[in-house]
Design an enzyme around this catalytic site. Structure first.
Site, PDB file in Angstrom:
ATOM      1  N   ASP A 183       0.782  -1.146   0.211  1.00  0.00           N
ATOM      2  CA  ASP A 183      -0.125  -0.149  -0.017  1.00  0.00           C
ATOM      3  C   ASP A 183       0.793   1.331  -0.247  1.00  0.00           C
ATOM      4  O   ASP A 183       1.843   1.304   0.355  1.00  0.00           O
ATOM      5  CB  ASP A 183      -0.810  -0.099   1.293  1.00  0.00           C
ATOM      6  CG  ASP A 183      -0.227  -0.131   2.520  1.00  0.00           C
ATOM      7  OD1 ASP A 183       0.788  -0.274   2.401  1.00  0.00           O
ATOM      8  OD2 ASP A 183      -1.039   0.102   3.736  1.00  0.00           O
TER       9      ASP A 183
ATOM     10  N   ASN B  95      -7.795   0.897  13.471  1.00  0.00           N
ATOM     11  CA  ASN B  95      -9.058   0.304  12.993  1.00  0.00           C
ATOM     12  C   ASN B  95      -9.180  -0.801  12.329  1.00  0.00           C
ATOM     13  O   ASN B  95     -10.402  -1.236  11.919  1.00  0.00           O
ATOM     14  CB  ASN B  95      -9.769   1.688  12.133  1.00  0.00           C
ATOM     15  CG  ASN B  95      -8.790   1.642  10.913  1.00  0.00           C
ATOM     16  OD1 ASN B  95      -7.787   0.980  10.797  1.00  0.00           O
ATOM     17  ND2 ASN B  95      -9.445   2.172   9.929  1.00  0.00           N
TER      18      ASN B  95
ATOM     19  N   HIS C 290      -7.450  -2.122   9.920  1.00  0.00           N
ATOM     20  CA  HIS C 290      -7.443  -2.354   8.415  1.00  0.00           C
ATOM     21  C   HIS C 290      -5.878  -2.856   8.273  1.00  0.00           C
ATOM     22  O   HIS C 290      -5.083  -3.265   8.970  1.00  0.00           O
ATOM     23  CB  HIS C 290      -7.074  -0.640   7.919  1.00  0.00           C
ATOM     24  CG  HIS C 290      -5.932   0.041   8.366  1.00  0.00           C
ATOM     25  ND1 HIS C 290      -5.614   1.618   8.061  1.00  0.00           N
ATOM     26  CD2 HIS C 290      -4.618  -0.579   8.731  1.00  0.00           C
ATOM     27  CE1 HIS C 290      -4.623   1.753   8.274  1.00  0.00           C
ATOM     28  NE2 HIS C 290      -3.586   0.636   9.005  1.00  0.00           N
TER      29      HIS C 290
ATOM     30  N   GLU D 131      -9.791   0.191   4.465  1.00  0.00           N
ATOM     31  CA  GLU D 131     -10.167   0.788   5.729  1.00  0.00           C
ATOM     32  C   GLU D 131     -11.612   0.011   6.021  1.00  0.00           C
ATOM     33  O   GLU D 131     -12.176  -0.516   5.276  1.00  0.00           O
ATOM     34  CB  GLU D 131     -10.151   2.199   5.166  1.00  0.00           C
ATOM     35  CG  GLU D 131      -9.087   2.902   5.110  1.00  0.00           C
ATOM     36  CD  GLU D 131      -8.259   3.443   6.229  1.00  0.00           C
ATOM     37  OE1 GLU D 131      -7.704   2.247   7.024  1.00  0.00           O
ATOM     38  OE2 GLU D 131      -7.918   4.580   6.654  1.00  0.00           O
TER      39      GLU D 131
END
Ligand code: GLP
Length: 240
Positions: A67, A136, A138, A143
């Site tokens: 990413d 969170n 991810h 996400e």
């Protein structure tokens, strides 16, 4: 999921590399991916050391990054590209047969997304994917709320990710989007290794491993992966 709780960060990093090495022994012409960020630093260094020592053969294998922050290139402080180039690829005295590192600063980010899909289609599926977990839940920039069936995509960063990101580059950059391998590509990996360290990761890791499978906690999808290892240090693994 196979859960391995290690005594510390070094042991976690070593264990992750052992699992990648085993995958590459089975599939020497495979495709490998490591997440960027703080968690995998020890693992990529250990991986490079073992490659350089001749203990892991990557001469037929390919590499693809996971990413990137949209807008950042591999020369930007805190970028995943810089991490890949300096901490992993640049350390290898015996290189991969080929490597693709996402350029978040590409003039046409949609072309960059397509290039990521194309590279994985050409050299994949992934043999071993080493992932970190965001606060969170991810994986890469998958996400919360992401489509479990996604391939490479560009996605708005969540508020949690925007709060956390200053640890990489302070106030220097204010990315709004991430570009990432998708969960379909990650789930198609022969082996997935999720690593986590530190007490701050304990609760989200517990939700990912013990909670319900939901795209509100994207890492929870790994519960459905047939060969997923969760390798945590004692602090992050406390809730498992
Ligand atoms: C970052 C990256 C992920 C990474 C995760 C955890 O935002 N997008 O690829 O795995 O969040 O990062 P860290 O290891 O720094 O906690």
């Amino acid at each position: 999921m196979k859960i391995i709780v290690c005594k510390d960060y070094e042991e976690m990093s070593r264990k992750a590399v052992e699992l990648v090495a085993e995958s590459l022994r089975e599939t020497p012409a495979g495709l490998v991916s490591f997440a960027g960020g703080e968690t995998p630093l020890g693992a990529v260094h250990a991986f490079a050391d073992q490659v350089n020592a001749g203990e892991i053969d990557i001469s037929r294998a390919h590499y693809v990054s996971l990413d990137e922050w949209v807008g950042l290139s591999d020369t930007d402080e805190g970028s995943c590209g810089l991490f890949n180039r300096v901490e992993l690829l640049g350390r290898l005295e015996k290189p991969f047969a080929g490597a693709h590192v996402i350029n978040g600063a590409a003039a046409n980010i949609e072309d960059e997304r397509r290039a990521l899909d194309a590279y994985i289609a050409q050299h994949g599926p992934l043999t071993a994917s080493v992932l970190g977990i965001g606060m969170n839940g991810h994986l890469g920039f998958n996400e919360d709320g992401v489509d479990f069936e996604s391939d490479a995509h560009i996605i708005p960063l969540s508020d949690v990710t925007k709060r956390v990101m200053t640890k990489y580059f302070g106030e220097k950059f204010h990315p709004e989007y991430g570009i990432s391998q998708g969960l379909r590509q990650i789930m198609a990996a022969k082996r997935v290794i999720l690593i986590a360290n530190g007490a701050h990761k304990a609760e989200i890791l517990r939700q990912a491993v013990r909670g319900e499978v939901t795209n509100r906690v994207p890492a929870s999808i790994l519960q459905q992966h047939p060969d997923c290892y969760v390798v945590a240090d004692a602090a992050a693994g406390a809730g498992l």
